[in-house]
Design an enzyme around this catalytic site. Structure first.
Site, PDB file in Angstrom:
ATOM      1  N   ASP A   1      -2.044 -15.610  11.144  1.00 49.39           N
ATOM      2  CA  ASP A   1      -1.927 -15.220   9.731  1.00 49.39           C
ATOM      3  C   ASP A   1      -3.266 -15.256   9.000  1.00 49.39           C
ATOM      4  O   ASP A   1      -3.329 -14.972   7.803  1.00 49.39           O
ATOM      5  CB  ASP A   1      -0.907 -16.123   9.011  1.00 49.39           C
ATOM      6  CG  ASP A   1      -1.292 -17.597   9.067  1.00 49.39           C
ATOM      7  OD1 ASP A   1      -2.405 -17.907   9.547  1.00 49.39           O
ATOM      8  OD2 ASP A   1      -0.479 -18.430   8.632  1.00 49.39           O
TER       9      ASP A   1
ATOM     10  N   ARG B   1     -21.738 -18.485  20.650  1.00 46.26           N
ATOM     11  CA  ARG B   1     -20.999 -19.326  21.590  1.00 46.26           C
ATOM     12  C   ARG B   1     -21.153 -18.767  22.987  1.00 46.26           C
ATOM     13  O   ARG B   1     -21.561 -17.609  23.148  1.00 46.26           O
ATOM     14  CB  ARG B   1     -19.491 -19.276  21.297  1.00 46.26           C
ATOM     15  CG  ARG B   1     -19.128 -19.358  19.871  1.00 46.26           C
ATOM     16  CD  ARG B   1     -18.063 -18.310  19.510  1.00 46.26           C
ATOM     17  NE  ARG B   1     -17.958 -18.259  18.058  1.00 46.26           N
ATOM     18  CZ  ARG B   1     -17.125 -19.018  17.347  1.00 46.26           C
ATOM     19  NH1 ARG B   1     -16.286 -19.802  17.952  1.00 46.26           N
ATOM     20  NH2 ARG B   1     -17.144 -18.975  16.049  1.00 46.26           N
TER      21      ARG B   1
ATOM     22  N   LYS C   1     -13.779 -20.512   7.076  1.00 49.39           N
ATOM     23  CA  LYS C   1     -12.664 -20.615   8.035  1.00 49.39           C
ATOM     24  C   LYS C   1     -11.379 -20.720   7.220  1.00 49.39           C
ATOM     25  O   LYS C   1     -11.286 -21.589   6.349  1.00 49.39           O
ATOM     26  CB  LYS C   1     -12.882 -21.861   8.886  1.00 49.39           C
ATOM     27  CG  LYS C   1     -11.847 -22.112   9.956  1.00 49.39           C
ATOM     28  CD  LYS C   1     -12.421 -23.122  10.942  1.00 49.39           C
ATOM     29  CE  LYS C   1     -11.379 -23.673  11.890  1.00 49.39           C
ATOM     30  NZ  LYS C   1     -11.998 -24.645  12.811  1.00 49.39           N
TER      31      LYS C   1
ATOM     32  N   ARG D   1      -9.683 -15.617  11.655  1.00 47.11           N
ATOM     33  CA  ARG D   1      -9.427 -16.105  10.289  1.00 47.11           C
ATOM     34  C   ARG D   1     -10.707 -16.667   9.684  1.00 47.11           C
ATOM     35  O   ARG D   1     -10.675 -17.578   8.868  1.00 47.11           O
ATOM     36  CB  ARG D   1      -8.368 -17.182  10.312  1.00 47.11           C
ATOM     37  CG  ARG D   1      -8.704 -18.325  11.255  1.00 47.11           C
ATOM     38  CD  ARG D   1      -7.875 -19.519  10.937  1.00 47.11           C
ATOM     39  NE  ARG D   1      -8.072 -20.540  11.958  1.00 47.11           N
ATOM     40  CZ  ARG D   1      -7.506 -21.713  11.912  1.00 47.11           C
ATOM     41  NH1 ARG D   1      -6.727 -22.027  10.920  1.00 47.11           N
ATOM     42  NH2 ARG D   1      -7.732 -22.588  12.862  1.00 47.11           N
TER      43      ARG D   1
ATOM     44  N   ASP E   1     -15.147 -20.391  24.011  1.00 47.50           N
ATOM     45  CA  ASP E   1     -15.419 -19.851  22.670  1.00 47.50           C
ATOM     46  C   ASP E   1     -15.683 -20.982  21.677  1.00 47.50           C
ATOM     47  O   ASP E   1     -16.082 -20.722  20.537  1.00 47.50           O
ATOM     48  CB  ASP E   1     -14.257 -18.986  22.179  1.00 47.50           C
ATOM     49  CG  ASP E   1     -12.911 -19.694  22.276  1.00 47.50           C
ATOM     50  OD1 ASP E   1     -12.566 -20.145  23.379  1.00 47.50           O
ATOM     51  OD2 ASP E   1     -12.228 -19.816  21.252  1.00 47.50           O
TER      52      ASP E   1
HETATM   53  P1  AMP Z   1      -9.754 -22.002  18.025  1.00 44.72           P
HETATM   54  O1  AMP Z   1      -9.363 -22.494  19.391  1.00 44.72           O
HETATM   55  O2  AMP Z   1      -9.100 -22.697  16.881  1.00 44.72           O
HETATM   56  O3  AMP Z   1     -11.223 -21.961  17.868  1.00 44.72           O
HETATM   57  O4  AMP Z   1      -9.199 -20.502  17.886  1.00 44.72           O
HETATM   58  C1  AMP Z   1      -9.115 -19.607  18.953  1.00 44.72           C
HETATM   59  C2  AMP Z   1      -8.918 -18.191  18.457  1.00 44.72           C
HETATM   60  O5  AMP Z   1      -7.726 -18.074  17.676  1.00 44.72           O
HETATM   61  C3  AMP Z   1     -10.032 -17.662  17.592  1.00 44.72           C
HETATM   62  O6  AMP Z   1     -10.178 -16.318  17.908  1.00 44.72           O
HETATM   63  C4  AMP Z   1      -9.479 -17.847  16.196  1.00 44.72           C
HETATM   64  O7  AMP Z   1     -10.069 -16.960  15.264  1.00 44.72           O
HETATM   65  C5  AMP Z   1      -8.007 -17.524  16.401  1.00 44.72           C
HETATM   66  N1  AMP Z   1      -7.136 -18.143  15.405  1.00 44.72           N
HETATM   67  C6  AMP Z   1      -6.780 -19.445  15.310  1.00 44.72           C
HETATM   68  N2  AMP Z   1      -5.934 -19.637  14.282  1.00 44.72           N
HETATM   69  C7  AMP Z   1      -5.737 -18.435  13.676  1.00 44.72           C
HETATM   70  C8  AMP Z   1      -4.982 -17.975  12.555  1.00 44.72           C
HETATM   71  N3  AMP Z   1      -4.208 -18.786  11.842  1.00 44.72           N
HETATM   72  N4  AMP Z   1      -5.033 -16.659  12.252  1.00 44.72           N
HETATM   73  C9  AMP Z   1      -5.780 -15.807  12.970  1.00 44.72           C
HETATM   74  N5  AMP Z   1      -6.510 -16.182  14.029  1.00 44.72           N
HETATM   75  C10 AMP Z   1      -6.503 -17.472  14.400  1.00 44.72           C
HETATM   76 MG    MG Z   2     -12.915 -21.572  17.901  1.00 46.55          MG
END
Ligand code: AMP
Ligand code: MG
Length: 487
Positions: A127, A185, A115, A95, A254
């Site tokens: 989403d 990362r 973001k 996203r 990540d």
């Molecule tokens: P984060 O732990 O928040 O850094 O996210 C982990 C993974 O989930 C990353 O690949 C993000 O891009 C994906 N992600 C988190 N929230 C969403 C969302 N609402 N829609 C699509 N991908 C998401």
């Molecule tokens: Mg992340």
């Protein structure tokens, strides 16, 4: 307005050009009803951008990815990652989009990244969107961290998208325009290592060195030199987190940068009552990312990073492992040195203090604070008053009064410098109850509390009249704090 600011945003394609295999050209979703909520004018000026342009209709179109400056190629970045210890071979920006790189007045490149800008090919079940609360939370906490001197991504703006987002309830949507030294990362390296494409891995190492450690360009063993530099940067970063009482909450590989900046403020929070076992995130049932575990987790993540670089460190796998282990072995002493130096600053003890005695004073304080669950931030600030010989605002917080008195005598004998303590110990941090209050108001349409809190935490060391409330620990009835990852 200075001559350096301009009515456009000049963006390059450094990452997309160097590593096309990791860059999927993509466009943001369109948000015709977008409305700017907060703009970081000081940061805009630092970046050579004109705040009044960014507030204009075209400026907001750039900040939402709708208008792409000439020469820019927005991309979703590919990466993998260990999430809570389990490996996911393909995460990527689900996203988010890298709009491109800005060249600052200092000549350094910085990513301009969105973001919450809509689904990408990496969105999986998500989403692609984000809600106002979590994006303002990242803005607030990242700017507070920057003001506290902790390396971090920065927040340029939060824009309300005008779209509702479905979470537990329907929430107003927003996106964050984020600035970072880069978005490389540990997970970027894991993604490339899994492809077994050594040429690509070499290019990724070269790119990371160019962006973050240009002086290593001529290193004899670039992969090893990069690893050593990242070990040092992360040891120093996590020590700073610990010193300000920051709990990241989701230290997946990540979410660990190569730059050494804090990234991805999701379920993060600041400690109030000191307890190393503190966990705020609702999804961290096992306490993997508890406050006190953060140095260990960073070291674990760095081991995963080292694994990706082994084929470039040495052609003999055993030799490569030996080199990596030796370099990783420096994490603990580097972390300890940084943490101890920071604690000495917090306690007002300079180089002149007896080192053995000073270490003992630190070691004795930690269990005293833990046993009484003393508020981390206000304790150190209040302690400066003790150093000045004033009325003691902290003694009453300890259950073991005799223990505290004995500790305070030992510490006072070292001659703490109260003014130095004031420069090292913040008055204002984004306290959980204040963050919740500000975000709830903002979600309901009133940005006033957020702006006031932002004003307090972005000048954290200078107490100001009228802000007393922002310096106080949470009221007793605030209860156990939980943060949510469903951002
Ligand atoms: P984060 O732990 O928040 O850094 O996210 C982990 C993974 O989930 C990353 O690949 C993000 O891009 C994906 N992600 C988190 N929230 C969403 C969302 N609402 N829609 C699509 N991908 C998401
Ligand atoms: Mg992340």
């Amino acid at each position: 307005m200075s001559a350096a600011v301009s009515s456009t945003v000049a963006l390059g394609g450094d990452f997309a050009g160097a590593l096309p295999e990791l860059a999927v050209p993509w466009r943001a979703e369109q948000f015709p009803d977008a409305r700017l909520l907060v703009l970081n004018e000081a940061l805009a000026i630092e970046l050579g951008l004109d705040p009044s342009f960014l507030r204009s209709a075209d400026g907001v179109r750039i900040l939402t990815g709708d208008l792409v400056p000439e020469g820019a190629t927005p991309v979703a970045q590919a990466y993998a990652g260990h999430q809570f210890g389990g490996y996911s071979p393909r995460l990527g920006d689900g996203r988010a989009l890298l709009l491109g790189e800005l060249r600052g007045a200092d000549g350094r490149l910085r990513d301009l990244h969105l973001k919450g800008s809509g689904m990408t090919p990496f969105a999986r079940a998500g989403d692609g969107l984000a809600a106002v609360g979590p994006m303002l939370r990242e803005y607030l906490v990242s700017e507070a961290m920057h003001a506290l001197g902790v390396p971090t991504t920065r927040s340029l703006a939060v824009v309300a998208t005008g779209r509702a987002v479905r979470r537990e309830t329907m929430l107003p949507g927003a996106l964050l325009a984020r600035i970072a030294s880069s978005h490389l990362r540990v997970g970027s390296f894991q993604y490339v290592a899994a492809s077994r494409d050594l040429d690509l891995l070499r290019r990724l190492v070269d790119h990371a060195i160019r962006r973050h450690h240009p002086h290593l360009a001529d290193a004899e063993n670039p992969a090893l030199a990069l690893f050593e530099a990242v070990v040092a940067a992360q040891a120093s970063l996590v020590a700073r987190w610990m010193l300000v009482g920051f709990v990241h909450g989701v230290m997946n590989t990540d979410n660990m940068t190569i730059s050494g900046e804090t990234i991805d403020y999701g379920p993060c929070a600041f400690l109030d009552a000191f307890d190393p076992a503190t966990v705020y995130s609702s999804i961290d049932a096992g306490g993997r990312y508890a406050y006190g575990n953060q140095p260990l987790v960073a070291e674990w993540n760095l081991a995963r990073f080292a694994e990706t670089l082994l084929p470039l460190m040495h052609e003999d796998p055993d030799e490569a492992i030996a080199l990596a282990q030796e370099a990783l072995g420096r994490f603990r002493p580097t972390y300890e040195t940084a943490w101890t130096a920071g604690m000495l600053r917090k306690l007002g003890l300079g180089d002149g203090a007896d080192a053995g005695e000073a270490s003992a004073v630190i070691a004795e304080l930690i269990p005293l604070m833990r046993d009484s669950r003393v508020d981390w931030t206000s304790f150190f600030r209040g302690l400066a008053t003790v150093a000045r010989g004033g009325a003691d605002p902290v003694r009453g917080r300890f259950i073991d009064l005799a223990g505290f008195d004995a500790w305070a005598r030992r510490w006072t004998a070292l001659g703490p410098d109260a003014d130095a303590m004031d420069a090292a110990n913040p008055v204002y941090i984004p306290r959980n109850h204040l963050v919740e209050e500000a975000l709830a108001s903002a979600t309901a349409g009133d940005l006033g509390p957020l702006e006031r809190l932002l004003g307090a935490v972005t000048a954290p060391y200078v107490p100001r009249p009228g802000l007393e409330r922002y310096a106080e620990p949470a009221p007793e009835d605030f209860g156990a704090y939980r943060t949510f990852c469903g951002t």
